[in-house]
Design an enzyme around this catalytic site. Sequence first.
Site, short mmCIF file in Angstrom:
data_model
loop_
_atom_site.label_atom_id
_atom_site.label_comp_id
_atom_site.label_asym_id
_atom_site.label_seq_id
_atom_site.Cartn_x
_atom_site.Cartn_y
_atom_site.Cartn_z
CB VAL A 137 -0.93 0.02 1.21
CG1 VAL A 137 -1.84 1.24 1.17
CG2 VAL A 137 -1.77 -1.25 1.26
CG ASN B 173 20.18 -9.26 -14.44
OD1 ASN B 173 20.81 -9.82 -13.56
ND2 ASN B 173 18.88 -9.33 -14.53
#
Length: 621
Positions: A298, A495
């Site tokens: 939230v 990556n």
Amino acid sequence: MGDGSSGRNNAAHELYKLKQRAMEYYRMNDVPRQLEDLLNSTFYLQPPDVYGHLANCFSKLAKAPTIYKVVGRIVLDGMGHQTLKVEVFCTVQNQVKSITSAVISSHLEVLETAMPEVVDALELERNEAISAAVQWVNESMTELLEGLEPTQQGVVDQLLANFFANKVQEDKESKELELSLEQPLSLGFIPPQSSPPPPPPPPKRKGQRGRKEAIPEKPIPPAEPPEPILHGSMAIGAVSLAVVKTCATLTNTPLYLNIASLKYKQESPRTLTLPLLMVTMLSCGKPSPGKLNLMKEVICIPHPGLTVQQGITMLLEIQKQIIKIIDKPHTPKPETKKSHNGGKKGSTQIVGKLSYIGCLSINYDTIEQPLLLIQGICGNLGLELGINLYLAINCAAHELIDYARGKYEVMTGVFKSPSEMVDMYVDLINKFPSITALIDPVRKEDIEQWDSICNTIGSRCNIIAGIASKSIPKLLEEQNVSTPKSSGLIIKHTNQTTISDLIEVTSLIESQKRIAILGSTEGESSDDSLADLAVGLGVRFLKLGGLSRGERMTKYNRLFTIEEELVQSGTLTPTAGQTFIDFNEESPKAAESLMTTLSSIDIGRIESDMSHFSMKPEAIK
């Protein structure tokens, strides 16, 4: 006597030749002229620190620093998991110096509800990937980049991309070789087929003749295989980030300005905008102690008219009130109507624990409860949802799917089909119009539902693809950010993604009228570069997690510093209001501009409401 005289003559001749070579050496390097000009100017200036002045002047004449070596190490992230650190050494004025370092986190998710064997396998995979990355850095990067100037970011990133492409090809050839070696062993032997059992037929419904049977629900699309990640690829992103940080350090330029100059192709952009913050306040996802699964995060978004410091101060006060409610002694009472905290008066006491993303994970059972909690607290503080702040929900639908049933388990024992999820979100936005973003409302495979959600509520709520988004390499390869259909994407620096890739993908997202959100990984490190990346790239939102845990707070603190620097330099421009995309554009005005403004809020009113949330420019501890 003759021999001695001849020796002296030879020595004098050699000395003369040496002086001639010295004169030629200095003349070739323009030393006499430069030295004469410098001494003359120094005399007229008469600086109090003569040698300091001379040193500064000579340093400007020195050759540009070049990369000497790159070193990779294994360090620990905020979760205690292994990750990669890259350090860059440069030759600066004939001396080798360590300039800076960068830490990049793993892309792998933290699975709190996974079985122990799955967690162990994931940890093993993470460690293997990081070990491979350290090997790539220490064995290849120095040879690849030695002698390059750190200012040559484009050249560095292209070399890294070529290196990675070669590694991918090597991996492909290695797998093909292994497969070819295994095939002769299997000739003449056909293993028994072990296909999964067919699904059971639907139960027959009893009823009178002529009554129509219920139409079976459309089966959900199977999960797409994950995009392959080559072990070691973290080395590419980490080295690229380390080099751009090195350039910023050597040129004494803030990192965000260095990145902005790379993106906008100008030395120093005249104006910069801070991203809107997405701050996680509560976690009511599958790992949370209650029955509610749907709301992994939230999120609160401070109004654009507030400064970063004002927004964070406001949210810290809301967090403080949540903690007070959790810590308040529980007195059982008869159940009555719903209270401001979203539950029933006299119901089970709210309990919470600190989540790994830096927020409180609490035990709620219905979708409305966490929203009513924040709404009630805002009311007590004199704040109004939709005016002073907005809400966003990270649904993380991929974690809720029950493939046996073909449905999402939004609450324990409560399952909804993909089409029912769309109806649920429409009702939720109607009840809580202050929700301005839904992240991953359904799986990426449910393409029809993404279309339906965008077409139904996309004009008043941003529909964001996080996990559902394709990887940055795929987005750049396809040059398309519209699958699945969404208002925007969350991108992460992981990556093989280089700084050049981040610049290209954010430009691609902007060109296709979508929202770019820079997000942190789940296992974050203490490297605060993410704040600089967000400002330099000009993303619309920055999603860092909650207001706890040092690895996250260091990034918020960095934003405070950036904001102060931009204000002092006069380059900070106001952040625009929240915007949405009209997917059903029908009017001519909508055809001219896809973006529509949420509302025109009087900034004076906001500042008046926020006057009691003033904050000194100090770091949050």
